[in-house]
Enzyme design. Structure first.
Site, PDB file in Angstrom:
ATOM      1  N   ASP A  23       0.857  -1.187   0.000  1.00 17.06           N
ATOM      2  CA  ASP A  23       0.000   0.000   0.000  1.00 17.06           C
ATOM      3  C   ASP A  23       0.892   1.234   0.000  1.00 17.06           C
ATOM      4  O   ASP A  23       1.677   1.441   0.930  1.00 17.06           O
ATOM      5  CB  ASP A  23      -0.898  -0.023   1.234  1.00 17.06           C
ATOM      6  CG  ASP A  23      -2.009   1.012   1.172  1.00 17.06           C
ATOM      7  OD1 ASP A  23      -2.162   1.664   0.118  1.00 17.06           O
ATOM      8  OD2 ASP A  23      -2.725   1.163   2.178  1.00 17.06           O
ATOM      9  N   ASP A 117      -2.822   2.503  -6.146  1.00 19.36           N
ATOM     10  CA  ASP A 117      -1.775   2.581  -5.127  1.00 19.36           C
ATOM     11  C   ASP A 117      -1.674   1.381  -4.208  1.00 19.36           C
ATOM     12  O   ASP A 117      -0.948   1.425  -3.213  1.00 19.36           O
ATOM     13  CB  ASP A 117      -1.971   3.843  -4.276  1.00 19.36           C
ATOM     14  CG  ASP A 117      -3.314   3.855  -3.550  1.00 19.36           C
ATOM     15  OD1 ASP A 117      -4.220   3.113  -3.970  1.00 19.36           O
ATOM     16  OD2 ASP A 117      -3.437   4.605  -2.570  1.00 19.36           O
ATOM     17  N   GLU A 118      -2.364   0.283  -4.503  1.00 16.10           N
ATOM     18  CA  GLU A 118      -2.210  -0.897  -3.655  1.00 16.10           C
ATOM     19  C   GLU A 118      -2.516  -2.160  -4.432  1.00 16.10           C
ATOM     20  O   GLU A 118      -3.238  -2.147  -5.428  1.00 16.10           O
ATOM     21  CB  GLU A 118      -3.094  -0.805  -2.408  1.00 16.10           C
ATOM     22  CG  GLU A 118      -4.566  -0.714  -2.691  1.00 16.10           C
ATOM     23  CD  GLU A 118      -5.411  -0.755  -1.419  1.00 16.10           C
ATOM     24  OE1 GLU A 118      -5.070  -1.530  -0.496  1.00 16.10           O
ATOM     25  OE2 GLU A 118      -6.408  -0.026  -1.367  1.00 16.10           O
TER      26      GLU A 118
END
Length: 373
Positions: A23, A117-118
């Site tokens: 993350d 983003d993860e």
């Protein structure tokens, strides 16, 4: 708390998988601070600063003041008078995301992106033969820092639920490992708010029922949970015991492409809903483009504070192939639904009725803060 160690015990039990959840730390805001030195070390919010604006992302400097994503900009400014607003630059975020994705795929083909983003990674068998999931997670974090000048946090465990919780444990720029045999005890000590999907309203309801920790939740039987939380109960029952059998899905045949976002604060005003919809359109269309999907049906989903869902759909005779058309239909669906009867805690968009003639094996759906369906 389980500490990060460069050992192989996390894969020791036969049949257990080695899962990493990576993350990025305050991704949008961190990209802005990276690209503009004047913003470094200062409270930054990505989003509109006007009366209709909503915070899309906040730097850690801003979060210290209580600024959170999906918060009305006027509230954020009141909490942090020195807050600096910047408009989103999705092209920059997408490029950074592509760099990060290449780093993941250097180690394993089993990558399930959750958002820009993860992602989840299954490294039970990694490409470089490293063997240790903890070591791989550390290498990935080092490579991300070296190649993007951004920081990432990672969780390592034997299932997706635990890995995702672990990645948030030592943020920012940290790592946490939950080894086989530690999952149930680890979850028992967590406040229920840490469980994915448990928002402020659900937390409040749980407290009224005497449920404040994972241990409290595990003490309730499935009938009690179902009578109070409906379809959410099965997930809560398993999660309270550290159980999650979901595989990391790098590819699957899609029936829809979409995304949804759970808010840190409930949203009720039309202005905030419209601004949030625009952010959701940007995220979801990026997934549609990457999956090369074509569809004829757009569906808007909202979840109210009482956990009831409402959906609105519109189908077209031709394929929806442009962002502008997808956005126009999405906006129309929201306008038709307004005013809403109560605040919402989640908003989502999907494109379905897909062209089955295309290669339907695409990236797996995302789930989480902004998850692909």
């Amino acid at each position: 708390m389980a500490e990060a160690e460069d050992k192989d015990e996390e894969d020791g039990a036969a049949g257990l998988r080695k899962i990493i959840h990576v993350d990025m730390d305050a991704f949008f805001a961190s990209v802005e601070q990276r690209d503009n030195p004047e913003l470094r070390g200062k409270p930054v919010a990505v989003g509109g600063s006007g009366g209709r604006g909503v915070v899309a992302a906040a730097s850690y400097e801003a979060r210290k003041f209580g600024v959170r994503s999906a918060m009305p900009s006027v509230t954020a400014k009141r909490l942090c008078p020195d807050l600096i607003f910047v408009r989103h630059r999705f092209d920059a975020y997408k490029e950074a995301s592509r760099q990060i994705r290449r780093i993941f795929e250097h180690h394993t083909p089993h990558v399930e992106p959750l958002s820009l983003d993860e992602a989840f990674l299954d490294v039970t068998e990694d490409r470089l033969g490293i063997g240790s999931a903890t070591r791989i997670a550390e290498l990935i974090r080092q490579e991300i820092r070296a190649k993007t000048k951004l920081t990432a946090s990672a969780g390592v465990s034997y299932n997706k639920f635990l890995a995702k919780i672990a990645s948030d444990q030592n943020k920012p720029d940290g790592i946490c490992v939950i080894r086989p045999g530690q999952g149930a005890d680890f979850v028992a000590g967590l406040p229920v708010r840490r469980f994915h999907g448990v928002g402020p309203k659900a937390e409040e309801k749980m407290k009224r029922l005497g449920i404040e920790t994972g241990a409290d939740l595990a003490a309730k039987d499935i009938d009690f949970l179902r009578s109070n939380f409906g379809s959410f109960a099965d997930y809560l029952y398993r999660a309270a015991r550290g159980i999650d059998l979901r595989p990391v899905r790098a590819h699957r045949v899609r029936k829809s492409v979409g995304g949804e976002r759970t808010f840190s604060e409930d949203i009720s005003s039309g202005a905030a809903l419209r601004d949030t919809l625009e952010n959701t359109i940007e995220y979801v269309w990026d997934s549609i483009e990457r999956s090369k999907a074509r569809g004829r049906t757009v569906t808007l989903k909202v979840k109210f504070t009482d956990f009831q869902n409402m959906t609105r759909s519109k189908s077209t005779s031709d394929w929806i192939e442009s962002k502008s058309e997808f956005a126009e239909i999405s906006r129309a669906l929201l306008e038709e639904a307004l005013p809403l009867p109560m605040p919402i805690r989640l908003m989502g968009l999907t494109l379905s009725n897909l062209d089955q003639g295309e290669d339907a094996k695409t990236e797996a759906p995302k789930d989480g803060q902004l998850s692909l369906l």
